[in-house]
Design an enzyme around this catalytic site. Structure first.
Site, mmCIF file in Angstrom:
data_model
loop_
_atom_site.group_PDB
_atom_site.id
_atom_site.type_symbol
_atom_site.label_atom_id
_atom_site.label_comp_id
_atom_site.label_asym_id
_atom_site.label_seq_id
_atom_site.Cartn_x
_atom_site.Cartn_y
_atom_site.Cartn_z
ATOM 1 N N GLU A 34 -1.218 -14.213 1.715
ATOM 2 C CA GLU A 34 -2.039 -13.337 0.871
ATOM 3 C C GLU A 34 -3.430 -13.938 0.720
ATOM 4 O O GLU A 34 -3.577 -15.133 0.484
ATOM 5 C CB GLU A 34 -1.354 -13.175 -0.496
ATOM 6 N N GLN A 35 -4.443 -13.077 0.804
ATOM 7 C CA GLN A 35 -5.827 -13.589 0.746
ATOM 8 C C GLN A 35 -6.229 -14.077 -0.644
ATOM 9 O O GLN A 35 -7.011 -15.020 -0.768
ATOM 10 C CB GLN A 35 -6.805 -12.524 1.239
ATOM 11 N N ARG A 109 0.603 -1.721 -12.944
ATOM 12 C CA ARG A 109 0.743 -2.393 -11.640
ATOM 13 C C ARG A 109 1.073 -3.875 -11.795
ATOM 14 O O ARG A 109 1.782 -4.445 -10.974
ATOM 15 C CB ARG A 109 -0.548 -2.239 -10.828
ATOM 16 N N TYR A 217 -0.892 8.790 -18.162
ATOM 17 C CA TYR A 217 0.524 8.576 -18.480
ATOM 18 C C TYR A 217 0.678 7.235 -19.181
ATOM 19 O O TYR A 217 -0.172 6.344 -19.048
ATOM 20 C CB TYR A 217 1.401 8.641 -17.211
ATOM 21 N N ASP A 294 -0.434 0.786 3.369
ATOM 22 C CA ASP A 294 -1.799 1.304 3.542
ATOM 23 C C ASP A 294 -2.441 0.851 4.848
ATOM 24 O O ASP A 294 -3.346 1.510 5.350
ATOM 25 C CB ASP A 294 -2.691 0.845 2.374
HETATM 26 C C1 LIG Z 1 -6.424 6.281 -7.490
HETATM 27 C C2 LIG Z 1 -5.146 5.842 -6.853
HETATM 28 C C3 LIG Z 1 -3.960 6.073 -7.516
HETATM 29 C C4 LIG Z 1 -2.753 5.749 -6.902
HETATM 30 N N1 LIG Z 1 -1.591 6.033 -7.560
HETATM 31 C C5 LIG Z 1 -0.426 5.786 -6.959
HETATM 32 C C6 LIG Z 1 0.797 6.097 -7.620
HETATM 33 O O1 LIG Z 1 0.802 6.558 -8.769
HETATM 34 N N2 LIG Z 1 1.963 5.867 -6.959
HETATM 35 C C7 LIG Z 1 1.992 5.318 -5.692
HETATM 36 O O2 LIG Z 1 3.095 5.118 -5.139
HETATM 37 N N3 LIG Z 1 0.847 4.991 -5.048
HETATM 38 C C8 LIG Z 1 -0.350 5.210 -5.651
HETATM 39 N N4 LIG Z 1 -1.512 4.860 -5.023
HETATM 40 C C9 LIG Z 1 -1.456 4.236 -3.688
HETATM 41 C C10 LIG Z 1 -1.049 2.786 -3.768
HETATM 42 O O3 LIG Z 1 -1.862 2.082 -4.678
HETATM 43 C C11 LIG Z 1 -1.165 2.131 -2.391
HETATM 44 O O4 LIG Z 1 -0.649 2.984 -1.418
HETATM 45 C C12 LIG Z 1 -0.403 0.806 -2.375
HETATM 46 O O5 LIG Z 1 -1.031 -0.112 -3.235
HETATM 47 C C13 LIG Z 1 -0.318 0.264 -0.962
HETATM 48 O O6 LIG Z 1 0.252 -1.018 -0.963
HETATM 49 P P1 LIG Z 1 -0.055 -2.023 0.231
HETATM 50 O O7 LIG Z 1 0.715 -3.248 -0.081
HETATM 51 O O8 LIG Z 1 0.137 -1.347 1.542
HETATM 52 O O9 LIG Z 1 -1.617 -2.291 0.130
HETATM 53 P P2 LIG Z 1 -2.396 -3.050 -1.039
HETATM 54 O O10 LIG Z 1 -1.819 -2.724 -2.355
HETATM 55 O O11 LIG Z 1 -3.841 -2.784 -0.801
HETATM 56 O O12 LIG Z 1 -2.098 -4.580 -0.752
HETATM 57 C C14 LIG Z 1 -2.678 -5.248 0.343
HETATM 58 C C15 LIG Z 1 -2.625 -6.738 0.064
HETATM 59 O O13 LIG Z 1 -3.129 -7.425 1.181
HETATM 60 C C16 LIG Z 1 -4.090 -8.378 0.777
HETATM 61 N N5 LIG Z 1 -5.030 -8.522 1.909
HETATM 62 C C17 LIG Z 1 -5.997 -7.668 2.283
HETATM 63 N N6 LIG Z 1 -6.610 -8.132 3.377
HETATM 64 C C18 LIG Z 1 -6.018 -9.298 3.686
HETATM 65 C C19 LIG Z 1 -6.198 -10.233 4.736
HETATM 66 N N7 LIG Z 1 -7.131 -10.076 5.678
HETATM 67 N N8 LIG Z 1 -5.400 -11.330 4.777
HETATM 68 C C20 LIG Z 1 -4.429 -11.525 3.823
HETATM 69 N N9 LIG Z 1 -4.218 -10.674 2.804
HETATM 70 C C21 LIG Z 1 -4.987 -9.550 2.752
HETATM 71 C C22 LIG Z 1 -4.710 -7.799 -0.487
HETATM 72 O O14 LIG Z 1 -5.290 -8.802 -1.282
HETATM 73 C C23 LIG Z 1 -3.490 -7.155 -1.119
HETATM 74 O O15 LIG Z 1 -2.777 -8.063 -1.925
HETATM 75 C C24 LIG Z 1 -2.742 5.160 -5.614
HETATM 76 C C25 LIG Z 1 -3.941 4.871 -4.965
HETATM 77 C C26 LIG Z 1 -5.128 5.209 -5.576
HETATM 78 C C27 LIG Z 1 -6.411 4.929 -4.841
#
Ligand SMILES: Cc1cc2nc3c(=O)[nH]c(=O)nc-3n(C[C@H](O)[C@H](O)[C@H](O)COP(=O)(O)OP(=O)(O)OC[C@H]3O[C@@H](n4cnc5c(N)ncnc54)[C@H](O)[C@@H]3O)c2cc1C
Length: 396
Positions: A34-35, A109, A217, A294
């Site tokens: 993790e970064q 979160r 909420y 994502d």
């Molecule tokens: C306004 C909004 C509301 C939302 N509401 C909801 C909701 O109610 N319910 C829901 O299910 N989803 C919701 N989402 C979507 C949800 O937040 C994301 O889809 C989710 O956080 C994706 O998780 P992830 O682990 O793929 O990415 P992230 O949560 O972005 O995690 C990525 C991780 O990788 C790390 N990282 C990044 N680059 C690097 C690198 N180069 N090297 C090492 N580490 C790195 C980051 O620091 C982070 O910890 C919402 C999004 C938005 C924008």
């Protein structure tokens, strides 16, 4: 005896920690990189539909956050311009009965992250390193090396890019970048005691108007309210933590009915960010490398399912790796074949909901009329494909 080389996971967000747990509980060794120097979540809430909740329940994650979460009784829909109630989508016990006892959670979160971390840290097969920013990877026929931006590198049997919207792993695999969708989102979390009673009910409340909508909420067991306000806007800003000017927020809601407008006006502590999207990728995997959450499919947030999709991805990826064992390319191929149609449908529906929320008059009147004459249970039934979905038959 030498420990086997781990599966590397770039990113320790919802997706990275979820897939680490799913894989470790299936007997795999994993290394999360993790970064961030330490784990800290943005001050915002998250809704988790029954499709994600049932997976977190089975992994033993939900029991760590359940006391801090709320199970809303329903999603209440309002017209933001005139303040009128339009419909209620029942959740609570109705949804639990409908979806095999899987709840609909709303929570902070930070509470979700803490619960994921607690479970991950108790798994001996999981190593977590912070302060490692993945920059690039190198693949050989038997391994993958992940290089950090500070010259360090780690080796593993395979790599999962769970590094979010601006994924470095995706950049190397596809060299594509998300683009702004012309909407700005503001968020704040406020103590419930400062909100009028109407706004602190055990519900998700959604207010819709041309060019803007508002969602709020309860979180932290009802002690606080998470508020998200989204407005059609051209401004571009990267990141979740740009402090926002209160007047700017109010400006987006100036035509609104007094009750939600006064509520928005009373709030402080706003942060803003622009929303981005990426056209569906043709492939998520190449050899021993795959993408998740994502990094593979950044969502627009109008169905509140991006995090849920990352959790479903994790369950399916672990299950496919169990079946294929060390045949990573084969497992990754099956994983993306299973996940892509599901994720595409969720993305399309999410874009559609965004258009519905911001409908201009007269389409807005037609939308309101349809909602007013809908039976609550029928409104929920329309989400059976989403909430009733079993990502894998037998979640590990
Ligand atoms: C306004 C909004 C509301 C939302 N509401 C909801 C909701 O109610 N319910 C829901 O299910 N989803 C919701 N989402 C979507 C949800 O937040 C994301 O889809 C989710 O956080 C994706 O998780 P992830 O682990 O793929 O990415 P992230 O949560 O972005 O995690 C990525 C991780 O990788 C790390 N990282 C990044 N680059 C690097 C690198 N180069 N090297 C090492 N580490 C790195 C980051 O620091 C982070 O910890 C919402 C999004 C938005 C924008």
């Amino acid at each position: 005896m030498k420990q086997q080389a781990p599966i590397l996971i770039a990113g320790g967000g919802i997706g990275g920690l979820s897939v680490a747990i799913a894989l470790a509980q299936s007997g795999f060794y994993v290394h999360v990189l993790e970064q961030a120097k330490s784990f800290s979540e943005v001050g915002a809430g998250i809704q988790l539909g029954p499709n994600a909740a049932r997976i977190l329940d089975r992994w033993g994650v939900s029991r760590h956050f359940v006391s801090q979460s709320v199970t809303p009784e329903n999603i209440s829909l309002y017209d933001g311009l005139n303040g009128k109630s339009l419909a209620q989508v029942p959740l609570g016990d109705v949804a639990r009965r409908r979806y095999d006892d899987a709840p609909y959670y709303v929570l902070h979160r930070a509470d979700l992250q803490e619960a994921l971390l607690k479970v991950a840290q108790n798994e001996p097969h999981i190593t977590i390193s912070t302060g490692f920013t993945a920059l690039a990877y190198r693949e050989t026929p038997y391994s993958v090396t992940l290089m950090g931006d500070d010259g360090r590198s780690v080796e593993g049997e395979a790599l999962i890019g769970a590094d979010g919207l601006w994924s470095a792993v995706r950049k190397q695999m596809h060299n594509v970048k998300p683009s702004p969708i012309g909407k700005t989102s503001w968020r704040t979390v406020i103590p419930s005691e400062y909100a009028p009673d109407f706004f602190k009910r055990q519900q998700t409340m959604l207010w819709m108007a041309p060019r803007s909508h508002l969602v709020h909420y309860p979180v932290i067991g009802g002690k606080a309210i998470n508020v998200i306000a989204i407005v059609d806007d051209k401004e571009i800003g990267i990141g979740w933590n740009n402090a926002a000017d209160k007047d700017e927020v109010i400006q987006g809601f100036r035509d609104w009915d007094t009750s939600p407008k006064d509520f928005i006006t009373s709030l402080t502590g706003w942060h803003k960010w622009s929303l981005f999207a990426l056209p569906p990728l043709e492939k998520w995997s190449k050899g021993r490398i795959t993408l998740l959450g994502d990094a593979a499919h950044p969502p627009v947030p109008f169905l509140a399912q991006g995090g849920a999709m990352a959790i479903e991805d994790a369950a399916v990826l672990a299950s496919e790796l169990m079946i294929a064992q060390k045949h990573y390319p084969e497992a990754f191929h099956h994983y993306e074949a299973k996940r892509m149609p599901r994720v595409d449908k969720v993305m399309q529906q999410s874009h559609k909901m965004g258009r519905i929320y911001h409908m201009k008059t007269p389409a807005r009147w037609a939308r309101n009329a349809v909602l007013r004459r809908s039976q609550p249970e029928n409104l929920l039934k329309r989400y059976d494909w989403l909430y009733g979905f079993e990502a894998v038959d037998d979640i590990v």
